[in-house]
Design a protein around this motif. Sequence first.
Motif, mmCIF file in Angstrom:
data_model
loop_
_atom_site.group_PDB
_atom_site.id
_atom_site.type_symbol
_atom_site.label_atom_id
_atom_site.label_comp_id
_atom_site.label_asym_id
_atom_site.label_seq_id
_atom_site.Cartn_x
_atom_site.Cartn_y
_atom_site.Cartn_z
ATOM 1 N N GLU A 35 0.765 -1.173 -0.009
ATOM 2 C CA GLU A 35 0.121 -0.200 -0.014
ATOM 3 C C GLU A 35 0.948 1.295 -0.177
ATOM 4 O OE1 GLU A 35 -3.135 -0.436 -1.166
ATOM 5 O OE2 GLU A 35 -3.623 0.989 0.247
ATOM 6 N N ALA A 36 2.023 1.103 0.912
ATOM 7 C CA ALA A 36 2.990 2.296 0.947
ATOM 8 C C ALA A 36 3.432 2.648 -0.487
ATOM 9 C CB ALA A 36 3.856 2.221 1.990
ATOM 10 N N GLY A 37 3.701 1.618 -1.232
ATOM 11 C CA GLY A 37 4.333 1.643 -2.582
ATOM 12 C C GLY A 37 3.207 2.187 -3.424
ATOM 13 N N PRO A 48 3.948 4.005 -13.064
ATOM 14 C CA PRO A 48 4.455 3.397 -14.193
ATOM 15 C C PRO A 48 5.190 1.865 -13.308
ATOM 16 C CG PRO A 48 5.872 5.102 -14.029
ATOM 17 C CD PRO A 48 4.759 5.352 -12.960
ATOM 18 N N TRP A 49 4.574 1.219 -12.576
ATOM 19 C CA TRP A 49 5.020 0.150 -11.950
ATOM 20 C C TRP A 49 4.289 -0.966 -11.533
ATOM 21 C CZ3 TRP A 49 4.879 5.248 -8.799
ATOM 22 C CH2 TRP A 49 3.720 5.397 -8.059
ATOM 23 N N GLU A 50 4.786 -2.167 -11.337
ATOM 24 C CA GLU A 50 4.132 -3.397 -10.759
ATOM 25 C C GLU A 50 5.006 -3.847 -9.756
ATOM 26 O OE1 GLU A 50 1.800 -4.455 -14.986
ATOM 27 O OE2 GLU A 50 3.121 -5.996 -13.950
ATOM 28 N N PHE A 51 4.585 -4.814 -8.733
ATOM 29 C CA PHE A 51 5.375 -5.419 -7.813
ATOM 30 C C PHE A 51 5.050 -6.928 -7.797
ATOM 31 C CE2 PHE A 51 3.337 -1.421 -5.814
ATOM 32 C CZ PHE A 51 4.235 -0.529 -6.120
ATOM 33 N N ILE A 52 6.170 -7.783 -7.628
ATOM 34 C CA ILE A 52 5.968 -9.066 -7.432
ATOM 35 C C ILE A 52 6.358 -9.587 -6.161
ATOM 36 C CG2 ILE A 52 6.653 -11.343 -8.557
ATOM 37 C CD1 ILE A 52 7.399 -9.980 -11.151
ATOM 38 N N ILE A 80 10.252 -8.418 -2.615
ATOM 39 C CA ILE A 80 9.172 -7.703 -3.576
ATOM 40 C C ILE A 80 10.040 -7.115 -4.644
ATOM 41 C CG2 ILE A 80 7.499 -5.825 -3.750
ATOM 42 C CD1 ILE A 80 6.565 -6.047 -0.902
ATOM 43 N N ALA A 81 9.873 -7.760 -5.940
ATOM 44 C CA ALA A 81 10.590 -7.086 -7.101
ATOM 45 C C ALA A 81 9.807 -5.620 -7.473
ATOM 46 C CB ALA A 81 10.527 -8.104 -8.121
ATOM 47 N N ILE A 82 10.551 -4.738 -7.587
ATOM 48 C CA ILE A 82 9.732 -3.381 -8.155
ATOM 49 C C ILE A 82 10.012 -3.117 -9.788
ATOM 50 C CG2 ILE A 82 9.756 -0.965 -7.955
ATOM 51 C CD1 ILE A 82 10.309 -1.113 -4.867
ATOM 52 N N SER A 101 10.288 2.718 -3.867
ATOM 53 C CA SER A 101 10.978 1.789 -3.169
ATOM 54 C C SER A 101 11.391 2.285 -1.641
ATOM 55 C CB SER A 101 12.441 1.460 -3.637
ATOM 56 O OG SER A 101 13.311 2.686 -4.044
ATOM 57 N N MET A 102 11.529 3.791 -1.759
ATOM 58 C CA MET A 102 11.701 4.423 -0.450
ATOM 59 C C MET A 102 10.350 4.382 0.459
ATOM 60 S SD MET A 102 14.536 6.160 0.940
ATOM 61 C CE MET A 102 14.168 5.663 2.577
ATOM 62 N N ASN A 103 9.343 4.561 -0.199
ATOM 63 C CA ASN A 103 8.225 4.483 0.664
ATOM 64 C C ASN A 103 8.043 3.134 1.124
ATOM 65 O OD1 ASN A 103 6.928 6.866 0.223
ATOM 66 N ND2 ASN A 103 5.158 6.227 -0.833
ATOM 67 N N MET A 104 8.432 2.118 0.196
ATOM 68 C CA MET A 104 8.141 0.535 0.894
ATOM 69 C C MET A 104 9.073 0.438 2.108
ATOM 70 S SD MET A 104 7.563 -1.791 -2.144
ATOM 71 C CE MET A 104 6.344 -1.706 -3.071
ATOM 72 N N MET A 105 10.496 1.056 1.960
ATOM 73 C CA MET A 105 11.486 0.620 2.985
ATOM 74 C C MET A 105 11.154 1.458 4.281
ATOM 75 S SD MET A 105 15.282 0.690 1.001
ATOM 76 C CE MET A 105 15.147 2.247 0.729
ATOM 77 N N LEU A 106 10.583 2.536 4.265
ATOM 78 C CA LEU A 106 9.971 3.304 5.483
ATOM 79 C C LEU A 106 8.922 2.739 6.050
ATOM 80 C CD1 LEU A 106 10.621 7.094 4.207
ATOM 81 C CD2 LEU A 106 11.934 5.658 5.690
ATOM 82 N N MET A 107 7.922 2.242 5.193
ATOM 83 C CA MET A 107 6.827 1.431 5.733
ATOM 84 C C MET A 107 7.272 0.227 6.671
ATOM 85 S SD MET A 107 3.561 1.692 6.009
ATOM 86 C CE MET A 107 3.396 1.077 7.477
ATOM 87 N N ALA A 108 8.227 -0.303 6.143
ATOM 88 C CA ALA A 108 8.987 -1.580 6.544
ATOM 89 C C ALA A 108 9.573 -1.423 7.872
ATOM 90 C CB ALA A 108 9.681 -2.352 5.483
ATOM 91 N N TRP A 109 10.210 -0.182 7.864
ATOM 92 C CA TRP A 109 10.897 0.215 9.051
ATOM 93 C C TRP A 109 10.032 0.539 10.185
ATOM 94 C CZ3 TRP A 109 15.651 -0.885 10.304
ATOM 95 C CH2 TRP A 109 16.286 -0.419 11.392
#
Length: 168
Positions: A35-37, A48-52, A80-82, A101-109
């Motif tokens: 969701e953060a992504g 312009p993205w998809e996540f696996i 997660i592949a971006i 990627s930054m949004n995802m990293m911060l959410m994870a942290w």
Amino acid sequence: MIEPEILLEFLRGRRSIRVYQAKPIKDMEIKMILEAGRWTPSASNRQPWEFIVIKNKEYLLKLAKCLSYGRFMKEVPVAIAIIAKIKTSPKWYLIDTSLVSMNMMLMAWSLGIGTCWIGAMNREKAKEILGLGANEHLLTLLPFGYIKGEIPEPTARKQLEKIVSYIE
Ligand SMILES: Cc1cc2nc3c(=O)[nH]c(=O)nc-3n(C[C@H](O)[C@H](O)[C@H](O)COP(=O)(O)O)c2cc1C
């Protein structure tokens, strides 16, 4: 809104994590990272993205072999592949997905989940494993795992005086 001091402390406290517990990450937490992504800003809102989401051990092991160093990927419960869709935003796909990627990293942290941006890898091989086509750029593979052991000491940062100038 979040307290500014708390946000700054949070940003200062984030670290790249390269050692993870094997324990699976809760689906709810993976969903929050995704969701953060999804809520990342993008040029003209083209997204312009998809996540696996990769949980399959065999795939994680194959992908780990594509990394130049930091074979830590083979120990993580999920990655997660971006993927950047080049034609969707030919000028901005790299920037838009880097922000993801930054949004995802911060959410994870914030969830106590460690990750590390993986740049050095055999992208062509990793793309092949993931079945990606010519229009798809594999920006990064983010491993996600609960932090194992001590949180690393902060890496150095240039002093503000060295990197900031003012026009007043
Ligand atoms: C574009 C980019 C590529 C990176 N590639 C790798 C990598 O291939 N392997 C790795 O272990 N760390 C990689 N990193 C993590 C950096 O080494 C790390 O962010 C940096 O040393 C600062 O440490 P910190 O994240 O703990 O603040 C990369 C980071 C970025 C932003």
